[in-house]
Write an enzyme that holds these catalytic residues in place. Structure first.
Site: not given
Ligand code: UGA
Length: 448
Positions: A39, A203, A245, A255
């Site tokens: 990497k 989270n 939502l 995460c």
């Molecule tokens: C998440 C958090 O949003 C971040 O704030 C945090 O820093 C990160 O984890 C971490 O702990 O490192 P991430 O896993 O990159 O970020 O992605 P998200 O955008 O939060 O989505 C997570 C999952 O939830 C995805 O599968 C997405 O499709 C799903 N999701 C999200 C839904 O099903 N509905 C929603 O309304 C939003």
């Protein structure tokens, strides 16, 4: 030792690479270390190993200020502030695996006086234990809140920056505050244990919101309501808020699944049963499987049926497939004897490794050819602009299960498709729904 060098980053994964390149962009000299020599070689050659909007440009633009190394001694020589960004994956018990964090701490034991800034997600109590172990080291908890797919923007424009320090480490916390202040987010100064809990609780709360709206969607299907309308009506209440939502086929990624489980286990280890999180996890697992019933409703037995998965990554704008719903779906479909094909615009390499038994296609069109059903798993913008009218004729059965409520149900039904969303009534309105919200969010991320 370079005069300008002041920031060290340990662990060059998603968080580490974004942290290193964003600090470099802010004008700091950054030394980033990782044990993965391949990497580091790639990064030195200018190849960015992750798909993340904007990151390749940042690395390229800041080559002068970014140094990649495999030797921790380089970082210890160069920097006072050491940002620990190694991963803390789940163990079989559901607790966080802290072995990489512990390896970093033991490397630092002979490194003299530094400030260890913990960005890795760790259980509450970890910082205090490290601090007890290493009296020389100043310790600051500074959890990361960036989202994959918009990580650079999240770093550069944070809602808040949480800085946790215990008595004696105030000046170390001031130094951390100093490097974050130009970003403008509200600074939350607190103690280490509270900072650790803020990360896990944030989270877990977001995951709870998703499982909640998924259950509402499931009830909407039973009572003939439309969850997109329900979510809109709920979200306008400022106390609830409209984000997170969006119902779908479950949350994934590196995460939420890990951190919700880690918080549940952390509580359990103290003797407290965190009942709500048990349900959040179960709802999410079941949500990934509910698609099967929808397929069977239209196709009967799935044995021998060809099913196309549109999107394999856990969400758009990333090639990350950790805990992706596609993995559960592919396994369930195989279990029922279906033939599974998949297409993802960027996740082909991880898909080859994680889904060796599915047929990977080079385009959505080829995945759909002859298929008995399509399941939209990841809301990649390109799926909204496919020529669905023309594609209908290429499929064996024009059936779409829209796992993210991303497509236009009216248009697809007019084109002769049987369309099933998540919690949408048959006459789902075409304005103000989560499809538009999701498409707007995807477009916003693309334009960054
Ligand atoms: C998440 C958090 O949003 C971040 O704030 C945090 O820093 C990160 O984890 C971490 O702990 O490192 P991430 O896993 O990159 O970020 O992605 P998200 O955008 O939060 O989505 C997570 C999952 O939830 C995805 O599968 C997405 O499709 C799903 N999701 C999200 C839904 O099903 N509905 C929603 O309304 C939003």
């Amino acid at each position: 030792m370079s005069e300008q060098a002041n920031i060290g980053v340990i662990g060059v994964g998603w968080v580490g690479l974004v942290t290193a390149s964003c600090f470099a962009e802010l004008g700091h000299q950054v030394t980033a270390v990782d044990i993965d020599a391949a990497k580091i070689d790639a990064l030195r050659a200018g190849d960015v190993p992750i798909h993340e909007p904007g990151i390749a440009d940042l690395v390229e633009r800041n080559r002068e200020r970014l140094r990649f190394t495999t030797a921790i001694a380089d970082v210890l020589d160069d920097a006072l502030l050491l940002f620990c960004c190694v991963d803390t994956p789940p163990t079989y018990s559901g607790d966080a695996d802290l072995s990489r964090v512990q390896a970093v701490v033991s490397e630092l034991s002979s490194g003299g006086e530094h400030v260890l800034v913990m960005k890795s997600t760790v259980p509450a109590g970890t910082g205090a234990a490290i601090r007890r172990e290493m009296a020389d080291l100043a310790y600051v908890s500074c959890p990361e809140f960036l989202k994959e797919g918009s990580a650079v923007d999240d770093f550069m424009r944070p809602d808040r920056v949480v800085i946790g320090a215990d008595p004696g480490d105030d000046s170390a916390a001031d130094e951390v505050e100093e490097v974050y202040r130009p970003l403008g987010g509200e600074i939350v100064r607190t103690d280490v244990a509270s900072a650790e809990m803020i990360k896990l609780a944030a989270n877990a709360f977001l995951a709870t919101k998703i499982s909640f709206i998924n259950e509402i969607a499931n009830v909407c299907e039973e009572v003939g309501a439309d969850v997109t309308e329900v979510a809109r009506g709920m979200g306008l209440d400022k106390r609830i808020g409209s984000s997170f939502l969006r119902p779908g086929i479950g949350y994934g990624g590196s995460c939420f699944p890990k951190d919700v489980s880690a918080l549940k286990m952390l509580a359990g280890n103290t003797g407290y049963h965190f009942q709500l999180l048990t349900s959040v996890i179960e709802v999410n697992e079941l949500q990934k499987r509910r698609v099967m019933k929808k397929l069977e409703k239209h196709l009967g037995s799935l044995a021998g049926k060809k099913v196309a998965l549109l999107g394999l990554a856990f969400k758009p704008n990333t090639d990350d497939m950790r805990e992706a719903s596609s993995l559960v779906l592919a396994a369930r479909l195989h279990g029922e004897g279906a033939k599974v094909r998949g297409y993802d615009p960027v996740a082909e390499a991880p898909a080859r490794e994680l889904l060796p038994s599915i047929e990977l296609c080079a385009s959505a069109e080829s995945a759909l050819e002859g298929a008995d059903a399509a399941i939209l798993v990841t809301e990649w913008p390109e799926f909204a602009t496919l020529d669905w009218e023309a594609l209908r004729a290429t499929m064996a059965t024009p059936l779409i299960i829209d796992g993210r409520n991303f497509l236009d149900p009216g248009r697809l039904r007019d084109a002769g498709f049987a369309y099933e969303g998540i919690g949408r009534s048959d006459g789902a309105r075409e304005t103000g729904d989560t499809r538009e919200q999701a498409q707007a969010e995807a477009a916003k991320t693309r334009s960054r």
